[in-house]
Write a protein that holds these residues in place. Structure first.
Motif, PDB file in Angstrom:
ATOM      1  N   HIS A 163       0.718  -1.090   0.032  1.00 13.36           N
ATOM      2  CA  HIS A 163       0.149  -0.030   0.021  1.00 13.36           C
ATOM      3  C   HIS A 163       0.748   1.285   0.050  1.00 13.36           C
ATOM      4  O   HIS A 163       0.531   2.310  -0.534  1.00 13.36           O
ATOM      5  CB  HIS A 163      -1.143   0.130   1.027  1.00 13.36           C
ATOM      6  N   ALA A 164       2.000   1.298   0.523  1.00 12.31           N
ATOM      7  CA  ALA A 164       2.994   2.526   0.408  1.00 12.31           C
ATOM      8  C   ALA A 164       3.263   2.852  -0.762  1.00 12.31           C
ATOM      9  O   ALA A 164       3.290   4.133  -1.100  1.00 12.31           O
ATOM     10  CB  ALA A 164       4.447   2.122   1.318  1.00 12.31           C
ATOM     11  N   ALA A 165       3.405   2.018  -1.851  1.00  7.48           N
ATOM     12  CA  ALA A 165       3.565   2.140  -3.217  1.00  7.48           C
ATOM     13  C   ALA A 165       2.495   2.783  -3.820  1.00  7.48           C
ATOM     14  O   ALA A 165       2.583   3.694  -4.702  1.00  7.48           O
ATOM     15  CB  ALA A 165       3.988   1.039  -3.864  1.00  7.48           C
ATOM     16  N   ILE A 166       1.212   2.665  -3.204  1.00  5.02           N
ATOM     17  CA  ILE A 166       0.170   3.421  -3.870  1.00  5.02           C
ATOM     18  C   ILE A 166       0.053   4.698  -2.958  1.00  5.02           C
ATOM     19  O   ILE A 166       0.081   5.775  -3.905  1.00  5.02           O
ATOM     20  CB  ILE A 166      -1.042   2.688  -3.268  1.00  5.02           C
ATOM     21  N   ARG A 167       0.232   4.942  -1.830  1.00  2.00           N
ATOM     22  CA  ARG A 167       0.250   6.297  -1.066  1.00  2.00           C
ATOM     23  C   ARG A 167       1.283   7.074  -1.760  1.00  2.00           C
ATOM     24  O   ARG A 167       1.078   8.317  -1.689  1.00  2.00           O
ATOM     25  CB  ARG A 167       0.396   6.144   0.364  1.00  2.00           C
ATOM     26  N   ASP A 168       2.572   6.850  -1.900  1.00  2.00           N
ATOM     27  CA  ASP A 168       3.720   7.436  -2.315  1.00  2.00           C
ATOM     28  C   ASP A 168       3.640   7.501  -3.971  1.00  2.00           C
ATOM     29  O   ASP A 168       4.671   8.261  -4.423  1.00  2.00           O
ATOM     30  CB  ASP A 168       5.019   7.105  -1.702  1.00  2.00           C
ATOM     31  N   ASN A 169       2.966   6.963  -4.687  1.00  3.25           N
ATOM     32  CA  ASN A 169       2.933   6.717  -6.020  1.00  3.25           C
ATOM     33  C   ASN A 169       4.223   6.492  -7.009  1.00  3.25           C
ATOM     34  O   ASN A 169       4.370   6.299  -7.804  1.00  3.25           O
ATOM     35  CB  ASN A 169       2.342   8.074  -6.604  1.00  3.25           C
ATOM     36  N   SER A 170       5.042   5.489  -5.871  1.00  4.84           N
ATOM     37  CA  SER A 170       6.101   4.937  -6.560  1.00  4.84           C
ATOM     38  C   SER A 170       5.671   3.918  -7.604  1.00  4.84           C
ATOM     39  O   SER A 170       6.366   3.394  -8.289  1.00  4.84           O
ATOM     40  CB  SER A 170       7.162   4.391  -5.568  1.00  4.84           C
ATOM     41  N   ALA A 171       4.483   3.352  -7.274  1.00  9.32           N
ATOM     42  CA  ALA A 171       3.773   2.260  -8.411  1.00  9.32           C
ATOM     43  C   ALA A 171       3.336   3.121  -9.457  1.00  9.32           C
ATOM     44  O   ALA A 171       2.975   2.340 -10.578  1.00  9.32           O
ATOM     45  CB  ALA A 171       2.797   1.772  -7.697  1.00  9.32           C
TER      46      ALA A 171
END
Length: 149
Positions: free
Chosen positions: A126-134
C-alpha cells in the motif's frame, strides 16, 4: 449496510449504478457509476470501470461514510475486476488511495494497468500506492482491483 440506511434515505440501483437518495430533499447524495467492459485477457471476471461522486454536504457524511468500501467488498469485487481511471479531473486521489488500502485489507490485489504497453503488474504494498512509486496516478495508467485474476 445497504439495508441499514437511516430513516429518510433510500438506495436505488439500476444495473451497475447505485445511488443513495435523501427522501426529505429528494437529493442524490452518493452515486457510484459502473460501466462493464469485456473481461481482460485470461481473467475470469469482467472489468467494471467505476466513478464515484459523494455529496460534500457534512449533513450526509454519516450516511455515506464507508459506502464505497461496502459496495466494493460485498457487490463489486465478488463479480468484477474494478477499474479506476487515474487522470479524471475529479479523481479525489486521497479517497482512492484509501479505497485501494481497504481492498488490500479485504484480501484483494491492486494492479497497475499500463495503458501504453498494456502490461498489467501487481502492486504489492500500500505504501507504493500512497507515495505513487507504483506510478498509478496519471494519464498512462489505470488501477485495477481484484480478488482473483
Amino acid at each position: 449496510m445497504m439495508d441499514d440506511l437511516p430513516y429518510g434515505y433510500r438506495l436505488e440501483q439500476q444495473g451497475t449504478c447505485w445511488e443513495v437518495v435523501c427522501e426529505i430533499t429528494n437529493e442524490v447524495i452518493y452515486r457510484l457509476n459502473g460501466e462493464a467492459k469485456c473481461s481482460p485477457d485470461n481473467w475470469v471476471k469482467p472489468l467494471l470501470n467505476i466513478s464515484v461522486w459523494r455529496s460534500q454536504d457534512v449533513r450526509y457524511r454519516k450516511v455515506i461514510s464507508g459506502f464505497t468500501e461496502h459496495l466494493m467488498q460485498h457487490y463489486l469485487l465478488p463479480n468484477y475486476v474494478v477499474a479506476i481511471a487515474c487522470d479524471s479531473p475529479d479523481l479525489q486521489r486521497d479517497f482512492w488511495v484509501r479505497q485501494c488500502g481497504y481492498a488490500m485489507a479485504f484480501g484483494a490485489t491492486i494492479w497497475r494497468h499500463d495503458l501504453d504497453s498494456r502490461e498489467v503488474l501487481p502492486v504489492a504494498h500500500h505504501a507504493a500506492i500512497r507515495d505513487n512509486s507504483a506510478r498509478l496516478w496519471g494519464r498512462s495508467a489505470q488501477v485495477w482491483i481484484s480478488n482473483c485474476c
